[in-house]
Design an enzyme around this catalytic site. Structure first.
Site, PDB file in Angstrom:
ATOM      1  N   ASN A 125      53.498 -23.076  26.463  1.00  0.00           N
ATOM      2  CA  ASN A 125      54.416 -22.987  27.601  1.00  0.00           C
ATOM      3  C   ASN A 125      55.574 -22.030  27.277  1.00  0.00           C
ATOM      4  O   ASN A 125      56.162 -22.104  26.208  1.00  0.00           O
ATOM      5  CB  ASN A 125      54.965 -24.373  27.947  1.00  0.00           C
ATOM      6  CG  ASN A 125      53.880 -25.268  28.532  1.00  0.00           C
ATOM      7  OD1 ASN A 125      53.514 -25.149  29.687  1.00  0.00           O
ATOM      8  ND2 ASN A 125      53.355 -26.157  27.697  1.00  0.00           N
ATOM      9  N   ASP A 129      60.447 -32.997  25.735  1.00  0.00           N
ATOM     10  CA  ASP A 129      61.085 -32.017  26.616  1.00  0.00           C
ATOM     11  C   ASP A 129      61.530 -32.712  27.906  1.00  0.00           C
ATOM     12  O   ASP A 129      61.490 -32.138  28.995  1.00  0.00           O
ATOM     13  CB  ASP A 129      60.144 -30.855  26.927  1.00  0.00           C
ATOM     14  CG  ASP A 129      60.877 -29.645  27.513  1.00  0.00           C
ATOM     15  OD1 ASP A 129      62.114 -29.576  27.391  1.00  0.00           O
ATOM     16  OD2 ASP A 129      60.207 -28.788  28.123  1.00  0.00           O
ATOM     17  N   HIS A 141      63.287 -32.640  20.797  1.00  0.00           N
ATOM     18  CA  HIS A 141      63.471 -31.717  21.926  1.00  0.00           C
ATOM     19  C   HIS A 141      63.451 -32.501  23.225  1.00  0.00           C
ATOM     20  O   HIS A 141      62.388 -32.808  23.771  1.00  0.00           O
ATOM     21  CB  HIS A 141      62.345 -30.661  21.912  1.00  0.00           C
ATOM     22  CG  HIS A 141      62.474 -29.609  22.963  1.00  0.00           C
ATOM     23  ND1 HIS A 141      61.743 -28.441  22.928  1.00  0.00           N
ATOM     24  CD2 HIS A 141      63.234 -29.526  24.080  1.00  0.00           C
ATOM     25  CE1 HIS A 141      62.048 -27.704  23.994  1.00  0.00           C
ATOM     26  NE2 HIS A 141      62.950 -28.352  24.697  1.00  0.00           N
ATOM     27  N   ALA A 194      59.671 -27.770  34.940  1.00  0.00           N
ATOM     28  CA  ALA A 194      61.069 -27.851  34.495  1.00  0.00           C
ATOM     29  C   ALA A 194      61.258 -29.091  33.642  1.00  0.00           C
ATOM     30  O   ALA A 194      61.783 -30.110  34.086  1.00  0.00           O
ATOM     31  CB  ALA A 194      62.001 -27.873  35.696  1.00  0.00           C
TER      32      ALA A 194
END
Length: 387
Positions: free
Chosen positions: A225, A280, A61, A314
């Site tokens: 999250n 991420d 990811h 983000a």
């Protein structure tokens, strides 16, 4: 070609074999040896100088790094990302498009498919793109996080079927909110296709998520999250995934997204087999603080934390080798377990655990040598070594 790696501490799925040796033949692990081995039969010998030898890390990811993003939909962006991954010990990864307009998602998927097809014909010694992690647009508006709201929608089997066909079956994970209209049919369809379904950006209640697990959800996208908060009267998605052994949980272990106590709780609940370390990461990873993009959105990075203008996190600027180090030093996980969370567990999650993710005879020789600080000293991909 036959290669010998000697004088290394080998991290296997079961133990750390001190002062061991490992042999590779034609890109495959052929033997794991105690102590020194006879060197006369090998074309190349690497002295590991008593450092650690581990399976290459697998980041399932991540959106981008080093100034590039999957949504750019170019070969150049994927090549740059792959080269940066390799320097940080990631030998395989999934390219992760995010919520955007359908045409932009399709462009990103088409680009990854063509890149994978090209690499299969003429493999290069760089981190391997194993497929696609589709993060969005089938999310809860309440838990959208940094996903642009104008493109969020309910899941639709026909649309997803078209995306899978466009990818030439290279979509390996789909994240969605299981409480949405159309989610049940979509989960069942993806499960039947052998695609991992991950509960993500969801406001689902406990019973809604449990039903999704019964239908086929087997993963949770960046645990805690983008999720309904845990409550002792309504445990929600967090309670559902932490208490169900069928579900593996992604964790972003950067010290920003999660408190160490929350990570310790997850490890206690899921064990060493149920945690998947992910980055991420977004395009600022590997670069200095400043203004960047995540998809089409402006992101501001300060002290390594990536946020939208309104303060919403983000993505991250984390690399997976740092995530492993953090799990050891922030959470107190044994090194061999932290490595497993970034190699074998993600490999199993996307169906490649039979050939990648651990040091075992017969598996691909995708390996890394690192020191006590998790600095990557050498990377071996397809049995070929890179300094």
């Amino acid at each position: 070609m036959k290669m010998l790696i000697k004088n290394v501490n080998i991290i296997t799925p079961y133990e750390i074999k001190r002062n061991g040796s490992l042999s590779i033949e034609d890109g495959i692990i052929s033997n794991i040896l105690d102590g020194d081995a006879s060197e006369e039969y090998y074309d190349k010998i690497i002295d590991g100088e008593n450092e650690y030898l581990a399976p290459g890390l697998i980041d399932i990811h991540n959106h981008g790094n080093f100034g590039h993003d999957v949504m750019e939909a170019t070969f150049e962006s994927l090549i740059s990302m792959a080269d940066f991954h390799m320097k940080n010990g990631v030998t395989s990864f999934l390219a992760t498009p995010m919520t955007e307009s359908l045409d932009k998602i399709e462009s990103a998927i088409k680009n990854v498919r063509k890149y994978i097809e090209k690499e299969k014909k003429a493999p290069k010694v760089r981190s391997q793109v194993l497929g696609i992690y589709l993060e969005g647009p089938y999310f809860s508006m309440e838990r959208k996080g940094a996903q642009p709201p104008q493109y969020i929608k309910n899941p639709n089997v026909e649309e997803i079927k078209n995306l899978i066909e466009l990818s030439n079956d290279n979509i390996k994970v789909v994240a969605l909110a299981p409480e949405l209209k159309g989610a049940k049919e979509t989960i069942k369809y993806l499960k039947n296709k052998g695609i991992t379904v991950s509960a993500g950006h969801t406001d689902g209640k406990y019973d809604e998520v449990k039903y999704g697990i019964e239908l086929g959800i087997s993963q949770a996208t960046h645990l805690y999250n983008g999720m309904r908060p845990f409550s002792h009267r309504e445990p929600g998605v967090i309670g559902a995934v932490l208490t169900d052994e069928r579900v593996s949980c992604e964790i972003i272990c950067d010290g920003i997204h999660l408190h160490p106590a929350a990570m310790k709780l997850a490890v206690k609940a899921k064990g060493k087999d149920g945690i998947i370390l992910v980055s991420d990461a977004m395009m600022a990873t590997g670069l200095k603080d400043g203004e960047y993009k995540l998809g089409s959105q402006n992101v501001f990075v300060k002290k390594g934390a990536a946020r939208l203008a309104d303060g919403t996190l983000a993505g991250s600027t984390l690399t997976l080798n740092r995530a492993v180090w953090n799990m050891v030093h922030m959470v107190g996980v044994p090194l061999e377990d932290a490595v497993r969370m970034a190699s074998l567990n993600p490999a199993k999650s996307i169906g490649v655990g039979d050939r990648k993710g651990s040091i075992e005879i017969g598996k691909d020789a995708d390996l890394i040598i690192f020191n006590d600080d998790l600095n990557i000293l050498k990377v071996i991909i397809h049995g070929l070594s890179i300094e």
